[in-house]
Enzyme design. Sequence first.
Site, PDB file in Angstrom:
ATOM      1  N   HIS A 157      -9.775   1.369   4.825  1.00  0.00           N
ATOM      2  CA  HIS A 157      -8.489   1.537   5.518  1.00  0.00           C
ATOM      3  C   HIS A 157      -8.685   2.523   6.664  1.00  0.00           C
ATOM      4  O   HIS A 157      -9.459   3.473   6.541  1.00  0.00           O
ATOM      5  CB  HIS A 157      -7.430   2.056   4.538  1.00  0.00           C
TER       6      HIS A 157
ATOM      7  N   ASN B 177       0.880  -1.175   0.000  1.00  0.00           N
ATOM      8  CA  ASN B 177       0.000   0.000   0.000  1.00  0.00           C
ATOM      9  C   ASN B 177       0.917   1.224   0.000  1.00  0.00           C
ATOM     10  O   ASN B 177       1.499   1.573   1.022  1.00  0.00           O
ATOM     11  CB  ASN B 177      -0.878  -0.036   1.269  1.00  0.00           C
TER      12      ASN B 177
ATOM     13  N   LYS C 223       0.189   4.282  -0.335  1.00  0.00           N
ATOM     14  CA  LYS C 223      -0.421   5.489   0.242  1.00  0.00           C
ATOM     15  C   LYS C 223      -0.123   6.708  -0.644  1.00  0.00           C
ATOM     16  O   LYS C 223      -0.051   6.566  -1.857  1.00  0.00           O
ATOM     17  CB  LYS C 223       0.060   5.671   1.683  1.00  0.00           C
TER      18      LYS C 223
ATOM     19  N   SER D 208       3.088  -2.002  10.380  1.00  0.00           N
ATOM     20  CA  SER D 208       4.532  -2.071  10.619  1.00  0.00           C
ATOM     21  C   SER D 208       5.152  -3.430  10.286  1.00  0.00           C
ATOM     22  O   SER D 208       6.037  -3.915  10.988  1.00  0.00           O
ATOM     23  CB  SER D 208       4.863  -1.653  12.062  1.00  0.00           C
TER      24      SER D 208
ATOM     25  N   GLU E 266      -7.024   4.872   7.613  1.00  0.00           N
ATOM     26  CA  GLU E 266      -6.733   6.256   7.227  1.00  0.00           C
ATOM     27  C   GLU E 266      -7.885   6.874   6.430  1.00  0.00           C
ATOM     28  O   GLU E 266      -8.157   8.062   6.545  1.00  0.00           O
ATOM     29  CB  GLU E 266      -5.394   6.321   6.473  1.00  0.00           C
TER      30      GLU E 266
ATOM     31  N   GLY F 239       2.118   2.457  10.737  1.00  0.00           N
ATOM     32  CA  GLY F 239       3.083   3.548  10.560  1.00  0.00           C
ATOM     33  C   GLY F 239       3.747   3.991  11.857  1.00  0.00           C
ATOM     34  O   GLY F 239       4.372   5.043  11.907  1.00  0.00           O
TER      35      GLY F 239
ATOM     36  N   GLU G 182      -5.694  -4.802  10.535  1.00  0.00           N
ATOM     37  CA  GLU G 182      -4.717  -3.742  10.733  1.00  0.00           C
ATOM     38  C   GLU G 182      -5.020  -2.992  12.029  1.00  0.00           C
ATOM     39  O   GLU G 182      -5.844  -2.064  12.030  1.00  0.00           O
ATOM     40  CB  GLU G 182      -4.769  -2.760   9.554  1.00  0.00           C
TER      41      GLU G 182
HETATM   42  P1  PGA Z   1       2.567   0.391   7.643  1.00  0.00           P
HETATM   43  O1  PGA Z   1       1.120   0.575   6.985  1.00  0.00           O
HETATM   44  O2  PGA Z   1       3.124  -0.913   7.115  1.00  0.00           O
HETATM   45  O3  PGA Z   1       3.359   1.571   7.207  1.00  0.00           O
HETATM   46  O4  PGA Z   1       2.379   0.329   9.128  1.00  0.00           O
HETATM   47  C1  PGA Z   1       0.288  -0.515   6.755  1.00  0.00           C
HETATM   48  C2  PGA Z   1      -1.022  -0.041   6.156  1.00  0.00           C
HETATM   49  O5  PGA Z   1      -1.505   1.021   6.550  1.00  0.00           O
HETATM   50  O6  PGA Z   1      -1.597  -0.698   5.279  1.00  0.00           O
END
Ligand code: PGA
Length: 263
Positions: A95, A9, A11, A226, A97, A186, A180
């Site tokens: 997601h 992903n 982003k 992460s 976010e 993140g 998640e």
């Molecule tokens: P990250 O994000 O691996 O940077 O923690 C995962 C995601 O949001 O899909």
Amino acid sequence: MRKKLVVGNWKMNMTRSEASAAIESLLLLIEPTTEVELAICPTYLTIETVAQQFRRSRFHVGAQDVFWMPSGAFTGSVSAVMLKDMGCHFCIVGHSETRGRFGKLEIPESTVSYFAETDETVNLKIKALLFQSIHPILCVGETLAEREAGRTDEVIQAQLKGALQGIEGAEFRDGVVAYEPVWAIGTGKTCDSAEASRVCSMIRKALTDILDEDAAQAIRILYGGSVKSGNAEELFSQPDIDGGLVGGASLVAEEFSKIVRSA
Ligand code: PGA
């Protein structure tokens, strides 16, 4: 036997030239014969670039979000019809976010409602994607406050129920669910593998109740939050974890290829 799946992903990262260079490196680093299914979800603006480069590979391109109407006066939106036209095989939905739920909040609290994603909009998006034969990657997960209040399972079960309302098992059996934990996205904090495994097994059980046994056994459940080369192997070896949804670590081709290798 479910095939392992690793999804990057990206982003809001990568211009076209950066995307092109990253994919070129990935194609050199990942064995074309890999048994693992692989997808990259770039921004809408680089989907075409990535799709073109993947054309002669077995890798897929996906999107990070979608709007549920096929066309019309919806300024700033992109429909499932358009994603299909671009060659998208997968699309992330719900997601944290896009739901306005952040592991480390860097935007003003007052702007969270701008994201306006609910279980109902996630459900509409999934239906629009299924109608175009695009495989949804449905994200679910709890915030730190919800985990500390002992509400993890209840929150996730409600997200699954809302998102899959009115959808048959046979329709979603090629779909994907990504667990998640919001606090792990993140932030560098990974959910430990035993707990990630427990939650993913709980998700499979919930899918059996909401859809049916056949679909629940076929749906791939990914862990995200992460994921890096150092923890991927242990996470992906858990019986109910069928791969990963990888954010930050998917931006570096060497690191991402190591994660794919661990799967
Ligand atoms: P990250 O994000 O691996 O940077 O923690 C995962 C995601 O949001 O899909």
